[in-house]
Design a protein around this motif. Structure first.
Motif, mmCIF file in Angstrom:
data_model
loop_
_atom_site.group_PDB
_atom_site.id
_atom_site.type_symbol
_atom_site.label_atom_id
_atom_site.label_comp_id
_atom_site.label_asym_id
_atom_site.label_seq_id
_atom_site.Cartn_x
_atom_site.Cartn_y
_atom_site.Cartn_z
ATOM 1 N N ALA A 198 0.830 -1.208 0.000
ATOM 2 C CA ALA A 198 0.000 0.000 0.000
ATOM 3 C C ALA A 198 0.863 1.256 0.000
ATOM 4 C CB ALA A 198 -0.933 -0.007 1.211
ATOM 5 N N VAL A 255 0.849 4.064 -2.953
ATOM 6 C CA VAL A 255 0.487 5.459 -2.673
ATOM 7 C C VAL A 255 1.596 6.394 -3.141
ATOM 8 C CG1 VAL A 255 0.126 7.137 -0.821
ATOM 9 C CG2 VAL A 255 -1.096 4.955 -0.777
ATOM 10 N N LEU A 303 1.022 8.505 -6.640
ATOM 11 C CA LEU A 303 0.928 9.967 -6.559
ATOM 12 C C LEU A 303 2.046 10.638 -7.351
ATOM 13 C CD1 LEU A 303 -0.136 10.506 -2.831
ATOM 14 C CD2 LEU A 303 -1.552 10.636 -4.895
ATOM 15 N N ALA A 342 -3.888 5.062 -6.042
ATOM 16 C CA ALA A 342 -3.245 5.532 -4.812
ATOM 17 C C ALA A 342 -4.257 6.166 -3.863
ATOM 18 C CB ALA A 342 -2.142 6.536 -5.158
ATOM 19 N N LEU A 343 -5.180 6.945 -4.422
ATOM 20 C CA LEU A 343 -6.206 7.576 -3.577
ATOM 21 C C LEU A 343 -7.158 6.526 -3.003
ATOM 22 C CD1 LEU A 343 -7.014 10.717 -5.767
ATOM 23 C CD2 LEU A 343 -5.569 10.580 -3.721
ATOM 24 N N LEU A 347 -5.201 4.696 -0.135
ATOM 25 C CA LEU A 347 -4.663 5.536 0.944
ATOM 26 C C LEU A 347 -5.309 5.243 2.301
ATOM 27 C CD1 LEU A 347 -2.759 7.820 1.774
ATOM 28 C CD2 LEU A 347 -4.525 9.459 1.080
#
Length: 330
Positions: free
Chosen positions: A64, A68, A72, A221-222, A225
């Motif tokens: 994760a 992220v 990003l 990524a969002l 998060l």
């Protein structure tokens, strides 16, 4: 992971874009395989890097954090990635959203599969199933029937990958096979096939490869998060934890997927997912060189089979029989 889903709309603007991209694929055949193989070489360092993480770091937390950071970076470093949703039509925006969800699907399936069935079995099923899923999904999406050359090379590459990774078990070691783990690994392979197909479809429609990868991975990524923030982040504050995430996020995600996106501009997703079977070969060789591991004879044989299959896909065909393995209209 890449899933070339719904059938392409037969629009004049798309046809002109695709013809231009198809011509590029035919004229410069090594532009696609070389960046994709380079990305696979980089991805092969993932396991070795992750093994250096602090003891308190979970596999899901590492994945994760890497997604992220890398996602990003892909999104924020490319203006076309931030502008892509506005530049897309309604159908393309749906494909973009599907691609982001598919990117998330790989770690969601793969890391639990590793826990349940072991890294060797999970790797073989996830990576070995991806090109098969890509071929089937591309066919369902009316991108043409896979060529016999692709089918033969892919079957050989999957066999070589399986013998390479499962070599220690074939040599007398124990193999853990868990049905749920197998299904989760197959989900990871389907996800990888899906986002590769979606990315290739959007690139073929004329959108910049860096923008497509940035938008898909930025969206992923969002989405992931909250998973990162709800977990234990103490290991990230250590020097070793930060170094591992920097490598995985900057090198194996940001840099590797820039290369992978460029390769998709000149190579079909079906071929791309087969070429990335080179990843476990790199991981195995790194284990020998960097970690002092030993490979049995079966694994070396699998490595040779895999290398031969990838060579067949990388070298262009000759004469009038040479053609891309997906229709220029897709």
């Amino acid at each position: 992971m890449p899933n070339r889903t719904s059938a392409p709309a037969r629009l004049v603007s798309r046809t002109s874009r695709t013809s231009r991209t198809g011509a590029t694929r035919r004229n410069r055949p090594l532009d696609g395989p070389l960046p994709i193989l380079t990305a696979a070489l980089i991805w092969g360092t993932t396991g070795t890097a992750a093994s250096l993480a602090p003891a308190g770091a979970s596999a899901v937390g590492i994945g994760a954090a890497a997604l992220v950071l890398g996602g990003l970076l892909l999104l924020l470093s490319t203006r076309s990635a931030r502008n892509l949703p506005r530049a897309c039509d309604r159908r393309e925006r749906r494909l973009l959203a599907l691609g982001a969800v598919a990117v998330v699907g790989y770690p969601v399936g793969f890391y639990p599969a590793v826990t349940r069935t072991g890294v060797a079995v999970a790797t073989v099923i996830a990576l070995g199933s991806a090109p098969v899923f890509a071929g089937l999904l591309g066919w369902l999406a009316r991108q043409g029937r896979p060529s016999s050359r692709w089918a033969g090379a892919t079957a050989t590459a999957v066999l070589g990958c399986a013998v390479l990774v499962l070599g220690p078990q074939l040599d007398g070691g124990a193999t853990t096979v868990d049905l749920v783990g197998v299904l989760l690994a197959a989900l990871a392979g389907l996800s990888y096939a899906a986002y590769s197909l979606v990315g290739s479809e959007l690139i073929t429609r004329g959108h910049p490869s860096a923008g497509v990868m940035g938008a898909m991975f930025g969206g992923a990524a969002l989405l992931v998060l909250p998973v990162l923030l709800l977990g234990d982040l103490g290991w990230l504050a250590t020097a070793r934890g930060a170094a591992v995430v920097l490598h995985l996020g900057v090198v194996t995600t940001f840099l590797a997927y820039r290369l992978f996106g460029h390769g998709l501009r000149h190579t079909s997703a079906r071929t791309a997912t087969t070429l990335t079977l080179a990843e476990p070969a790199v991981a195995a060789l790194l284990g020998v060189v960097a970690l002092g591991e030993r490979l049995p004879a079966a694994s070396w044989a699998g490595l040779a089979i895999l290398a031969a299959a990838i060579t067949v896909l990388t070298l262009p065909t000759s004469g009038r029989r040479r053609r891309p393995d997906r229709s220029p209209t897709t």
